[in-house]
Design a protein around this motif. Structure first.
Motif, short mmCIF file in Angstrom:
data_model
loop_
_atom_site.label_atom_id
_atom_site.label_comp_id
_atom_site.label_asym_id
_atom_site.label_seq_id
_atom_site.Cartn_x
_atom_site.Cartn_y
_atom_site.Cartn_z
N UNK A 134 5.89 21.55 -18.34
CA UNK A 134 4.68 21.69 -19.15
C UNK A 134 3.79 20.45 -18.99
N UNK A 135 3.07 20.39 -17.91
CA UNK A 135 2.12 19.32 -17.65
C UNK A 135 0.77 19.97 -17.34
N UNK A 136 -0.28 19.47 -17.96
CA UNK A 136 -1.61 20.08 -17.82
C UNK A 136 -2.55 19.12 -17.09
N UNK A 137 -3.37 19.70 -16.23
CA UNK A 137 -4.27 18.86 -15.43
C UNK A 137 -5.65 19.53 -15.35
N UNK A 138 -6.68 18.70 -15.31
CA UNK A 138 -8.04 19.22 -15.18
C UNK A 138 -8.96 18.12 -14.67
N UNK A 139 -10.15 18.54 -14.20
CA UNK A 139 -11.19 17.57 -13.90
C UNK A 139 -11.96 17.26 -15.18
N UNK A 140 -12.51 16.07 -15.22
CA UNK A 140 -13.38 15.69 -16.34
C UNK A 140 -14.82 15.94 -15.91
N UNK A 141 -15.49 16.83 -16.61
CA UNK A 141 -16.89 17.17 -16.37
C UNK A 141 -17.15 17.59 -14.92
N UNK A 146 -9.73 12.85 -12.62
CA UNK A 146 -8.61 13.75 -12.91
C UNK A 146 -7.90 13.32 -14.19
N UNK A 147 -7.72 14.28 -15.08
CA UNK A 147 -6.99 14.05 -16.33
C UNK A 147 -5.68 14.85 -16.29
N UNK A 148 -4.56 14.15 -16.53
CA UNK A 148 -3.24 14.77 -16.55
C UNK A 148 -2.60 14.51 -17.90
N UNK A 149 -2.10 15.55 -18.56
CA UNK A 149 -1.57 15.41 -19.91
C UNK A 149 -0.17 16.01 -20.02
N UNK A 150 0.68 15.34 -20.81
CA UNK A 150 1.96 15.93 -21.19
C UNK A 150 2.34 15.42 -22.57
N UNK A 151 3.24 16.15 -23.21
CA UNK A 151 3.64 15.86 -24.59
C UNK A 151 5.15 15.77 -24.65
N UNK A 152 5.66 14.72 -25.31
CA UNK A 152 7.10 14.57 -25.51
C UNK A 152 7.36 14.47 -27.01
N UNK A 158 -1.85 10.87 -21.92
CA UNK A 158 -2.99 11.34 -21.11
C UNK A 158 -3.30 10.31 -20.05
N UNK A 159 -3.22 10.73 -18.79
CA UNK A 159 -3.55 9.85 -17.67
C UNK A 159 -4.92 10.28 -17.11
N UNK A 160 -5.81 9.34 -16.95
CA UNK A 160 -7.13 9.61 -16.39
C UNK A 160 -7.32 8.73 -15.15
N UNK A 161 -7.60 9.38 -14.04
CA UNK A 161 -7.65 8.69 -12.75
C UNK A 161 -9.02 8.84 -12.13
#
Length: 769
Positions: A134-141, A146-152, A158-161
């Motif tokens: 369960x890892x989610x990724x998307x472009x910002x605007x 690249x934004x990559x998110x996961x929850x524990x 949230x990682x933003x690259x």
């Protein structure tokens, strides 16, 4: 040791069948292939023996017998990423290095190199994104951020690259979504892996004075706060992850030197967060070693604003489909991202080198959207790749390149009205055309053979198959001669233009004869891949005669037959499935088939195939070169493919307007021929602004109301020999079309569309339902 005779015979047979010799061997690709094969061997040797290490996402999936990605390895001798070749490039217009982000947020700053990964320790348990579902990724605007998110368990990461100027920024924010205080540890890890496999790391040192990791003695990763723990390790000592699990370890290692090339390291940051509190830790990696800096000051807004400014310098297309709008913007960004000064590459990683073939489509897409300031220096640099013989060479043995170079230059001149280009490069253009003339097979040695007058046997585009006499090469070549003739005529070299026209006409007769030979031999109306080839998926190359070159008329029965066979026999899940080499579903080839249907006036077929291709975009709106039919991941080529992005841009642009070649070699602009009926329901609107077209610039707007549709056409002519007519083709049956002054305009109905011919000028129309 003697080599078995059987092995020698099989090797010789393979070489004979391939058709590769000293003239057709693309020597420029040898370094790329050597790196891939050597890494495959290294992966096979290492990865399956270190299964207790934290491996990248693709290896986790491909090595697990519990997934559909699993590939047995026993007899292969190589281990390569064949199931999840997916990544997203980030970068800036000021830097020729494009770092990539894999689907789990692992960042590879440099091509073929090491990576930066993020781990979390929550409630005494370690968590690794590469092993998480369960890892989610998307472009910002919709730009290369690249934004990559996961929850524990309520701790969100949230990682933003992104890249600003020449610095890669990897910003990691941890938020406590629990109702009570929480403690956790964030880890930033230097990994000797990338999405292709092992990325050799021989040394890692942590500099306390600079608060950074120094990788392989040259690259730096700066931390914006002091870590609570640092641990460097080697192949012999094992994965640094193991040390983190050992609460009794006494010493942190701040350096590691590993002859095997698996040095690895981690920095930990202990965090205690109140409910809803968040902490951000930023990691910065300078991409140019001559511009090292430990000052972390680049904000995400700087990256976003820079990209919006770059994209905003071209055409704008808005549809009722927000996802399609986002894909168009991100695809434009991909094309701009892959520009490296006076070059353009079809990918940031596997394919980070120049091909005329990919460049033809990518530059045409940028030109069709008005980015002439970007394309001009690249097209001007074609002359640097011209050999003394007049060969536009990016790779040896690829006989389509001269036609592509000449055609691309002519499209650029047509759309930009840059007549200076022709005058400045007339010699190179002439040399390129002469090379085509001289390269064709002629004389007694090939008399009465089906490839007389064609290009020699060559590898061409690898998705066509082994070396052969491809119609693809010849269609491009004759289009190149026609382009050269047109540029001569535009530049005043009348005699050269006349001679080039004659050469092109004679060449076309040779091609027609070869097509007829193949049709009789294989009993088909279609155009096969070449005169000696039967019905196979290599036929995809032959539709270039329709799209984009328009050498054949839109209603040519041979093109329609070819398209039908490709659709009926070589499709999977609504997409073109390429059995040769790619062995997967191809987005850019699917859209090429769709585009040919658009040129043929088949709106429904175009839209169905184009929509299907767009629907398989990754969460970050990228496409690999080919898609695995089972995993849905990339199975071939670069995981972020520039040619695919170009086809998205070209298809949507041409859905609003494309230039249709007429029998007398003039052209007309065809408006709205590709937009679907769903865009014209009451309350919907669509627009395409500042589109360069042959002879001028065009903007279109369409507003649908309950009883009528208002269409505004703004045309600014720039050449006297521009289009004389517009062909307006709407996806509905209307009762009346009225001009702004109330004049009724006669129209016809065909194939579910209302069609009207208009004078090429600005106007306002009302289309009554």
């Amino acid at each position: 040791m003697n080599v078995p005779q059987l092995a020698v015979e099989m090797f010789k047979k393979a070489n004979e069948i391939s058709g590769i010799d000293k003239d057709t061997l693309p020597t420029e690709l040898i370094p790329l292939n050597m790196v891939q094969l050597s890494r495959g061997l290294l992966n096979f040797t290492l990865l399956q023996s270190i299964r207790d290490w934290i491996l990248p996402y693709w290896a986790v999936e491909q090595y697990s017998p519990l997934t559909s990605s699993f590939i047995p390895r026993s007899h292969l001798g190589l281990s390569m990423n064949l199931t999840h070749r997916n990544w997203t490039a980030v970068g800036s217009m000021e830097c020729n290095i494009e770092p990539i982000v894999d689907p789990r947020g692992m960042v590879t700053p440099f091509r073929d190199g090491w990576s930066l990964d993020v781990w979390m320790k929550v409630d005494s348990m370690m968590h690794y994104p590469s092993a998480m579902k369960d890892v989610h990724q998307q472009l910002v605007e919709n730009v290369p951020v690249v934004e990559t998110r996961f929850d524990v368990s309520g701790i969100e990461c949230t990682m933003t690259t992104y890249v600003v100027k020449t610095e890669l920024v990897h910003s990691v924010t941890v938020r406590n979504a629990r109702a009570a205080n929480a403690s956790c540890t964030l880890f930033a890890a230097i990994r000797p892996f990338n999405p292709e496999g092992v990325g050799i790391v021989t040394s890692i040192d942590f500099s306390e004075s600079e608060n950074c990791f120094i990788v392989n003695g040259t690259s730096r990763v700066y931390l914006d706060c002091q870590p609570s723990v640092v641990h460097c390790s080697t192949f012999e000592r094992g994965d640094c992850m193991s040390a983190l699990k050992n609460p009794n370890r006494k010493t942190d290692w701040v350096s590691a030197h590993c002859e095997v090339g698996l040095a690895n390291a981690v920095a930990g940051f202990s965090l205690r967060l109140a409910p809803d509190e968040e902490r951000t830790i930023r990691l910065t990696c300078p991409l140019q070693h001559d511009k090292l800096s430990s000052t972390i000051q680049h904000d995400i807004a700087e990256a976003i604003d820079s990209w919006k400014e770059a994209i905003g310098q071209g055409a704008r297309i808005i549809t009722p489909d927000s996802q399609l709008n986002a894909l168009f913007t991100s695809s434009l960004a991909t094309l701009l991202l892959l520009v490296d000064g006076d070059s353009i590459t079809p990918g940031p990683f596997t394919y980070h080198q120049f091909w005329f073939r990919d460049a033809a489509y990518m530059l045409w897409a940028l030109d069709k959207c008005g980015y002439f300031h970007v394309t001009s220096p690249i097209i001007a640099s074609f002359s640097n790749k011209l050999t003394r013989e007049g060969y536009f060479r990016s790779q040896q043995g690829e006989w389509d390149s001269n036609g592509q170079a000449l055609w691309t230059a002519w499209q650029h001149v047509l759309l930009s009205n840059d007549d200076i280009f022709v005058r400045e490069h007339v010699k190179e253009l002439k040399d390129g055309a002469r090379w085509i003339e001289n390269k064709r097979l002629q004389g007694a040695a090939v008399a009465e053979r089906p490839f007389d007058g064609l290009m020699p046997r060559g590898l061409s585009a690898e998705h066509l198959g082994l070396a052969d006499y491809y119609f693809w090469d010849n269609f491009w070549s004759v289009a190149g001669l026609e382009a050269y003739a047109a540029m001569c005529e535009r530049g005043g070299q009348t005699e050269d233009g006349k001679r080039a026209r004659q050469l092109a006409a004679a060449y076309w007769q040779s091609i027609e004869a070869a097509i007829t030979f193949a049709q009789k031999k294989f009993e088909t109306e279609a155009i096969t891949a070449g005169p000696l080839r039967g019905i196979d998926c290599g036929m995809i190359g032959s539709i270039v005669a329709s799209y984009p070159l328009q050498l054949c008329a839109a209603d040519d029965v041979r093109i329609r037959a070819t398209l039908r066979i490709l659709e009926e026999r070589f499709s999977f899940k609504g997409m073109f499935f390429q059995d040769f080499i790619h062995s997967g579903m191809n987005v850019y080839l699917t859209i090429q088939i769709a585009h040919a249907w658009l040129y043929a006036g088949e709106r429904a077929k175009f839209w169905e195939m184009f929509s299907t291709a767009c629907s398989v975009a990754s969460p970050t709106m990228t496409f690999p070169e080919a898609i695995h039919p089972a995993t849905g991941g990339g199975c071939m080529g670069d995981g972020h493919h520039g040619w695919a992005a170009a086809e998205v841009v070209l298809a949507l642009r041409d859905a609003f307007v494309f230039e249709r070649r007429k029998p007398d070699q003039s052209f007309e602009l065809v408006l709205f021929a590709g937009i679907p009926a769903s865009w014209l329901v009451p309350g919907c609107s669509c627009s395409a602004n500042d589109l360069p077209v042959q002879g001028g610039q065009l903007s279109l707007a369409c507003m649908a109301r309950a009883n009528e549709i208002e269409i505004e056409i703004q045309f600014t002519p720039m050449k006297a020999d521009g289009p004389r007519t517009f062909s307006l083709e709407l996806p509905l049956i209307t009762t009346m079309i009225v001009s702004a002054i109330g004049e009724r305009i006669p129209f016809g109905v065909a194939n579910g569309s209302s069609k009207v011919t208009l004078k090429a000028e600005s106007c306002l129309l009302r289309v009554l339902r």
